[in-house]
Design a protein around this motif. Structure first.
Motif, PDB file in Angstrom:
ATOM      1  N   SER A  32       0.834  -1.201   0.000  1.00  0.00           N
ATOM      2  CA  SER A  32       0.000   0.000   0.000  1.00  0.00           C
ATOM      3  C   SER A  32       0.868   1.250   0.000  1.00  0.00           C
ATOM      4  N   GLN A  33       0.269   2.372  -0.333  1.00  0.00           N
ATOM      5  CA  GLN A  33       0.990   3.635  -0.419  1.00  0.00           C
ATOM      6  C   GLN A  33       1.509   4.101   0.946  1.00  0.00           C
ATOM      7  N   ASP A  34       0.889   3.645   2.024  1.00  0.00           N
ATOM      8  CA  ASP A  34       1.344   4.068   3.357  1.00  0.00           C
ATOM      9  C   ASP A  34       2.446   3.169   3.912  1.00  0.00           C
ATOM     10  N   GLY A  35       2.969   2.260   3.077  1.00  0.00           N
ATOM     11  CA  GLY A  35       4.111   1.444   3.474  1.00  0.00           C
ATOM     12  C   GLY A  35       3.778   0.102   4.076  1.00  0.00           C
ATOM     13  N   ASP A  36       2.519  -0.307   4.061  1.00  0.00           N
ATOM     14  CA  ASP A  36       2.148  -1.630   4.575  1.00  0.00           C
ATOM     15  C   ASP A  36       2.412  -2.681   3.499  1.00  0.00           C
ATOM     16  N   LEU A  37       3.155  -3.709   3.864  1.00  0.00           N
ATOM     17  CA  LEU A  37       3.506  -4.788   2.939  1.00  0.00           C
ATOM     18  C   LEU A  37       2.949  -6.096   3.482  1.00  0.00           C
ATOM     19  N   THR A  38       2.199  -6.827   2.652  1.00  0.00           N
ATOM     20  CA  THR A  38       1.612  -8.098   3.066  1.00  0.00           C
ATOM     21  C   THR A  38       2.011  -9.190   2.094  1.00  0.00           C
ATOM     22  N   LEU A  39       2.513 -10.297   2.638  1.00  0.00           N
ATOM     23  CA  LEU A  39       2.780 -11.497   1.856  1.00  0.00           C
ATOM     24  C   LEU A  39       1.900 -12.590   2.445  1.00  0.00           C
ATOM     25  N   SER A  40       0.907 -13.043   1.685  1.00  0.00           N
ATOM     26  CA  SER A  40      -0.101 -13.953   2.229  1.00  0.00           C
ATOM     27  C   SER A  40      -0.128 -15.273   1.479  1.00  0.00           C
ATOM     28  N   SER A  41      -0.554 -16.300   2.206  1.00  0.00           N
ATOM     29  CA  SER A  41      -0.753 -17.636   1.646  1.00  0.00           C
ATOM     30  C   SER A  41      -1.616 -18.416   2.622  1.00  0.00           C
ATOM     31  N   ARG A  84       2.611  -9.658   7.710  1.00  0.00           N
ATOM     32  CA  ARG A  84       2.112  -8.287   7.568  1.00  0.00           C
ATOM     33  C   ARG A  84       3.149  -7.346   8.167  1.00  0.00           C
ATOM     34  N   LEU A  85       3.642  -6.422   7.357  1.00  0.00           N
ATOM     35  CA  LEU A  85       4.730  -5.551   7.790  1.00  0.00           C
ATOM     36  C   LEU A  85       4.344  -4.088   7.688  1.00  0.00           C
ATOM     37  N   LYS A  86       4.777  -3.321   8.664  1.00  0.00           N
ATOM     38  CA  LYS A  86       4.825  -1.871   8.547  1.00  0.00           C
ATOM     39  C   LYS A  86       6.280  -1.538   8.221  1.00  0.00           C
ATOM     40  N   THR A  87       6.493  -0.627   7.298  1.00  0.00           N
ATOM     41  CA  THR A  87       7.846  -0.387   6.821  1.00  0.00           C
ATOM     42  C   THR A  87       8.197   1.098   6.833  1.00  0.00           C
ATOM     43  N   PRO A 136      12.259 -23.584   8.024  1.00  0.00           N
ATOM     44  CA  PRO A 136      13.266 -23.127   7.057  1.00  0.00           C
ATOM     45  C   PRO A 136      13.182 -21.619   6.813  1.00  0.00           C
ATOM     46  N   PRO A 137      14.282 -21.008   6.344  1.00  0.00           N
ATOM     47  CA  PRO A 137      14.353 -19.548   6.249  1.00  0.00           C
ATOM     48  C   PRO A 137      13.769 -18.953   4.972  1.00  0.00           C
ATOM     49  N   PHE A 138      13.302 -19.790   4.047  1.00  0.00           N
ATOM     50  CA  PHE A 138      13.043 -19.306   2.692  1.00  0.00           C
ATOM     51  C   PHE A 138      11.829 -18.377   2.596  1.00  0.00           C
ATOM     52  N   ALA A 139      10.842 -18.557   3.466  1.00  0.00           N
ATOM     53  CA  ALA A 139       9.704 -17.637   3.466  1.00  0.00           C
ATOM     54  C   ALA A 139      10.152 -16.246   3.900  1.00  0.00           C
ATOM     55  N   ARG A 140      10.943 -16.177   4.965  1.00  0.00           N
ATOM     56  CA  ARG A 140      11.433 -14.873   5.410  1.00  0.00           C
ATOM     57  C   ARG A 140      12.363 -14.256   4.370  1.00  0.00           C
ATOM     58  N   MET A 141      13.097 -15.075   3.655  1.00  0.00           N
ATOM     59  CA  MET A 141      13.974 -14.560   2.605  1.00  0.00           C
ATOM     60  C   MET A 141      13.157 -13.931   1.477  1.00  0.00           C
ATOM     61  N   ALA A 142      11.972 -14.494   1.216  1.00  0.00           N
ATOM     62  CA  ALA A 142      11.079 -13.894   0.217  1.00  0.00           C
ATOM     63  C   ALA A 142      10.610 -12.515   0.691  1.00  0.00           C
ATOM     64  N   VAL A 143      10.340 -12.392   1.993  1.00  0.00           N
ATOM     65  CA  VAL A 143       9.975 -11.096   2.560  1.00  0.00           C
ATOM     66  C   VAL A 143      11.125 -10.102   2.404  1.00  0.00           C
ATOM     67  N   ASN A 144      12.328 -10.544   2.726  1.00  0.00           N
ATOM     68  CA  ASN A 144      13.501  -9.672   2.626  1.00  0.00           C
ATOM     69  C   ASN A 144      13.717  -9.163   1.211  1.00  0.00           C
ATOM     70  N   ALA A 145      13.475 -10.024   0.232  1.00  0.00           N
ATOM     71  CA  ALA A 145      13.643  -9.626  -1.171  1.00  0.00           C
ATOM     72  C   ALA A 145      12.663  -8.519  -1.541  1.00  0.00           C
ATOM     73  N   GLU A 146      11.413  -8.635  -1.063  1.00  0.00           N
ATOM     74  CA  GLU A 146      10.419  -7.601  -1.351  1.00  0.00           C
ATOM     75  C   GLU A 146      10.792  -6.280  -0.696  1.00  0.00           C
ATOM     76  N   LEU A 147      11.341  -6.341   0.506  1.00  0.00           N
ATOM     77  CA  LEU A 147      11.764  -5.118   1.188  1.00  0.00           C
ATOM     78  C   LEU A 147      12.883  -4.420   0.420  1.00  0.00           C
ATOM     79  N   GLU A 148      13.908  -5.178   0.051  1.00  0.00           N
ATOM     80  CA  GLU A 148      15.034  -4.548  -0.645  1.00  0.00           C
ATOM     81  C   GLU A 148      14.602  -3.974  -1.992  1.00  0.00           C
ATOM     82  N   LYS A 149      13.744  -4.692  -2.689  1.00  0.00           N
ATOM     83  CA  LYS A 149      13.270  -4.225  -3.998  1.00  0.00           C
ATOM     84  C   LYS A 149      12.633  -2.847  -3.900  1.00  0.00           C
ATOM     85  N   ARG A 150      12.000  -2.575  -2.755  1.00  0.00           N
ATOM     86  CA  ARG A 150      11.325  -1.285  -2.558  1.00  0.00           C
ATOM     87  C   ARG A 150      12.155  -0.298  -1.746  1.00  0.00           C
TER      88      ARG A 150
END
Length: 268
Positions: A138-147, A153-156, A188-202
């Motif tokens: 979202s424009q206010d910096g909320d990032l959600t990765l759902s499954s 759910r992150l505030k950034t 395993p760490p791979f879900a959190r690594m997916a989160v980290n990738a989205e953070l760095e991309k932005r």
């Protein structure tokens, strides 16, 4: 944020050994210097289960873990030295240190991913090694990765520089791999690594992370939350901590990592 035995452990690691000195601390690099104070909560508890001060300094990362339920000021120090491919762990109470090569950490993570992908029939476990999230930002910096298996759910907040965002991701990725290796049975760490990738991309770092895992495959539901207080400069007391760690790295007894973990105060 990540799970270890259904509890959260937000440590980190690494540094030079033997020839390490205070002079190394002042080495000029292109890396940013900053600090992150992290409090981790389980479920609806208002008391943190762990607290970390993580210091990024001249290309190294120093993580100081405190257990709020114990009187020990610092249970464990972890220093991450990517340029030399190692983690160093220190326990001040025992005056011990141990070293782990990042090559060994990466090999373990790769073997785990391959083994689970080919052998496990558990849907959650297979997702954990090969996550596939729906992503919303979202424009206010909320990032959600759902499954269906887990949701972050992150505030950034914006990182001070692209380099700082990259440093945060690199550190978080490596420690996630290391934590999985050092805590058998952890997620395993791979879900959190997916989160980290989205953070760095932005170009972002998290200010709050909420992880929820619904009950599935006989496992209970889990909810973990971490609050991250970020400052884009180090405090004088941070530099003093790093200097103290530099001395400990030259004076503490080096032991095998297995021995270090076997009698670790952080696991009692």
């Amino acid at each position: 944020m990540r799970i270890a035995r259904r509890s959260f452990c937000f440590l980190w690691a690494i540094v030079c050994m033997g020839t390490w000195s205070a002079a190394c601390i002042c080495t000029a690099t292109l890396a940013d210097d900053f600090r992150i104070q992290t409090d981790v909560y389980s479920g609806k508890s208002k008391l943190p289960v762990s607290q970390n001060t993580t210091l990024f300094r001249a290309g190294y990362v120093y993580d100081y873990l405190t257990n709020p339920q114990r009187a020990t000021a610092v249970d464990r120090v972890a220093v991450f030295d990517q340029s030399h491919g190692r983690f160093l762990l220190l326990e001040p109470a025992r005056k011990l240190k141990a070293e782990v090569k990042t090559d060994d950490v990466l090999l373990f993570a790769s073997k785990l991913q391959a083994a689970v992908s080919s052998r496990s029939s558990n849907a959650f476990t297979k997702f954990a090694v090969d996550p596939d999230f729906e992503i919303d930002f979202s424009q206010d910096g909320d990032l959600t990765l759902s499954s269906p298996h887990m949701t972050y759910r992150l505030k950034t907040i914006p990182a001070a520089t692209p380099e700082a965002a990259a440093q945060y991701r690199e550190f978080s990725d490596w420690y996630g791999r290391f934590n999985t290796m050092s805590h058998p049975g952890s997620t395993p760490p791979f879900a959190r690594m997916a989160v980290n990738a989205e953070l760095e991309k932005r170009g972002l770092v998290p200010s709050e992370v909420q992880l929820t895992i619904p009950a599935q495959s006989g496992a209970k539901a889990a909810s973990l939350r971490s609050e991250h207080h970020v400052s884009w400069r180090l405090l004088p007391r941070d530099v003093e901590k790093i200097e103290e760690t530099a001395v400990q790295l030259t004076t503490f007894k080096l032991v095998d990592f297995d021995e270090f973990e076997r009698t670790s105060l952080t696991k009692k």
